[in-house]
Design an enzyme around this catalytic site. Structure first.
Site, PDB file in Angstrom:
ATOM      1  N   GLY A  56      42.385  39.924  41.612  1.00 13.59           N
ATOM      2  CA  GLY A  56      41.105  39.540  41.025  1.00 13.59           C
ATOM      3  C   GLY A  56      41.028  38.078  40.619  1.00 13.59           C
ATOM      4  N   GLU A  76      51.404  44.462  45.021  1.00 12.82           N
ATOM      5  CA  GLU A  76      50.276  43.714  44.480  1.00 12.82           C
ATOM      6  C   GLU A  76      50.753  42.774  43.375  1.00 12.82           C
ATOM      7  OE1 GLU A  76      46.344  45.906  45.252  1.00 12.82           O
ATOM      8  OE2 GLU A  76      47.133  46.662  43.375  1.00 12.82           O
ATOM      9  N   ASN A  80      39.724  49.643  46.984  1.00 14.12           N
ATOM     10  CA  ASN A  80      39.876  50.153  45.616  1.00 14.12           C
ATOM     11  C   ASN A  80      38.674  49.665  44.810  1.00 14.12           C
ATOM     12  OD1 ASN A  80      40.613  50.813  43.014  1.00 14.12           O
ATOM     13  ND2 ASN A  80      42.254  49.291  42.872  1.00 14.12           N
ATOM     14  N   TRP A  81      37.771  50.576  44.570  1.00 18.01           N
ATOM     15  CA  TRP A  81      36.522  50.183  43.882  1.00 18.01           C
ATOM     16  C   TRP A  81      36.714  49.975  42.387  1.00 18.01           C
ATOM     17  CZ3 TRP A  81      32.406  54.059  46.248  1.00 18.01           C
ATOM     18  CH2 TRP A  81      32.220  53.731  47.597  1.00 18.01           C
ATOM     19  N   LYS A  82      37.835  50.407  41.863  1.00 19.79           N
ATOM     20  CA  LYS A  82      38.063  50.320  40.410  1.00 19.79           C
ATOM     21  C   LYS A  82      36.878  50.977  39.679  1.00 19.79           C
ATOM     22  CE  LYS A  82      40.915  46.354  41.307  1.00 19.79           C
ATOM     23  NZ  LYS A  82      41.490  45.107  40.867  1.00 19.79           N
ATOM     24  N   GLU A 124      46.664  47.517  36.621  1.00 19.45           N
ATOM     25  CA  GLU A 124      45.693  47.610  35.520  1.00 19.45           C
ATOM     26  C   GLU A 124      45.972  48.839  34.654  1.00 19.45           C
ATOM     27  OE1 GLU A 124      42.259  47.317  38.010  1.00 19.45           O
ATOM     28  OE2 GLU A 124      42.708  45.211  38.364  1.00 19.45           O
ATOM     29  N   SER A 179      43.426  39.804  46.058  1.00 16.90           N
ATOM     30  CA  SER A 179      42.462  38.835  46.602  1.00 16.90           C
ATOM     31  C   SER A 179      42.401  38.823  48.133  1.00 16.90           C
ATOM     32  CB  SER A 179      42.730  37.438  46.051  1.00 16.90           C
ATOM     33  OG  SER A 179      42.569  37.424  44.641  1.00 16.90           O
ATOM     34  N   HIS A 216      48.733  51.562  39.391  1.00 17.39           N
ATOM     35  CA  HIS A 216      48.093  50.257  39.584  1.00 17.39           C
ATOM     36  C   HIS A 216      48.408  49.386  38.375  1.00 17.39           C
ATOM     37  CE1 HIS A 216      45.020  47.178  39.913  1.00 17.39           C
ATOM     38  NE2 HIS A 216      44.951  47.485  41.194  1.00 17.39           N
ATOM     39  N   GLY A 241      40.436  45.070  46.432  1.00 14.77           N
ATOM     40  CA  GLY A 241      39.609  45.335  45.265  1.00 14.77           C
ATOM     41  C   GLY A 241      38.220  44.759  45.450  1.00 14.77           C
ATOM     42  N   GLY A 242      37.974  43.634  44.819  1.00 13.19           N
ATOM     43  CA  GLY A 242      36.643  43.023  44.778  1.00 13.19           C
ATOM     44  C   GLY A 242      35.914  42.968  46.114  1.00 13.19           C
TER      45      GLY A 242
END
Ligand code: PGA
Length: 248
Positions: A172, A166, A9-11, A96, A212, A94, A233-234
């Site tokens: 993150g 999640e 997930n590149w956001k 966010e 993470s 998500h 993600g990251g």
């Protein structure tokens, strides 16, 4: 047999040029995997990435969609537009989006139906806050989120849905749920799916863990019985790390 699903997930990261470069850097090195690989990229890069992944085993996902096919919704993207590009999956709900863009269980549910009606497979996210975890409210909260998200969905549609657990406190933050903690909630989700949709639905649905995930912890997470994949993600932004996590 549930095919493991490794999704990045590149956001809100990567320009179109960077997205294309990323795909060129990974596609050779992941071509022999028997896991399903999904890239969840920003809208602006979907078409370019679609072209780059042609003939590969990489699947494409959007990170959100609107529940209406068209209309006066400035700034939104409709399922028809995404379908035309040829996406396979779409992340829905998500944390966010729930936190910063006021998404609710009701809008998540509408989006799930819209996606299914358009042949787009939803990756539906659920997760508790640290405060909820600390006061022992995780199970009730997750159960409610799952029930609300899947309201009106039938047992046959379950095979097209991916759930992602999640925990918000692990997104993150560098803080990962232990593999056992993650598995416990995911097994709980599966139990609830079984109660609502039956044994076969519960055995078929794939449930990911996200929060993470990185090259150092992916194998311990994936070794858990009920965890069928990860939403990263990251750590999905760096080609080398992503390749390592697909091939761990
Ligand atoms: P993270 O994000 O891997 O950076 O914690 C996961 C996610 O939000 O999907």
């Amino acid at each position: 047999m549930r095919i493991p699903i490794i999704a990045g997930n590149w956001k809100m990261h990567k320009t179109m040029e960077e997205a294309v470069q990323f795909v060129r850097q990974i596609r050779e090195d992941i071509k022999n995997t028997d896991r399903e690989v999904v890239l969840c990229v920003p809208y602006t890069s979907l078409a370019a990435v679609k072209k780059e992944i042609e003939g590969t085993n990489i699947k494409l996902a959007a990170q959100n969609l609107h529940w209406e096919d068209y209309g006066a919704f400035t700034g939104e993207i409709s399922p028809l537009m995404l379908k035309e590009i040829g996406i396979d999956y779409c992340i829905i709900g998500h944390s966010e989006r729930r936190q910063y863009f006021n998404e609710t269980d009701q809008t998540v549910n509408k989006k799930v139906h819209t996606a299914l009606n358009h042949g787009i497979r939803p990756i539906v996210c659920v997760g508790e806050t640290l405060e909820q975890r600390e006061r022992g409210a995780t199970q009730d909260w997750i159960k409610t989120q799952v029930i609300q998200a899947l309201k009106g969905v039938n047992a046959l549609q379950i095979k097209d849905i991916v759930l992602a657990y999640e925990p918000i406190w692990a997104i993150g933050t560098g803080e990962t749920a232990t593999p056992e903690q993650a598995n416990e909630v995911i097994a709980w989700i599966r139990k609830n799916i079984q109660e609502i949709f039956g044994v076969s639905a519960a055995e078929t649905i794939r449930i990911q863990y996200g929060g993470s995930v990185k090259p150092e912890n992916i194998s311990a997470i994936m070794a858990q019985k009920d965890i069928d994949g990860v939403l990263i993600g990251g750590a999905s932004l760096k080609p080398d790390d992503f390749i390592q996590m697909v091939n761990f």
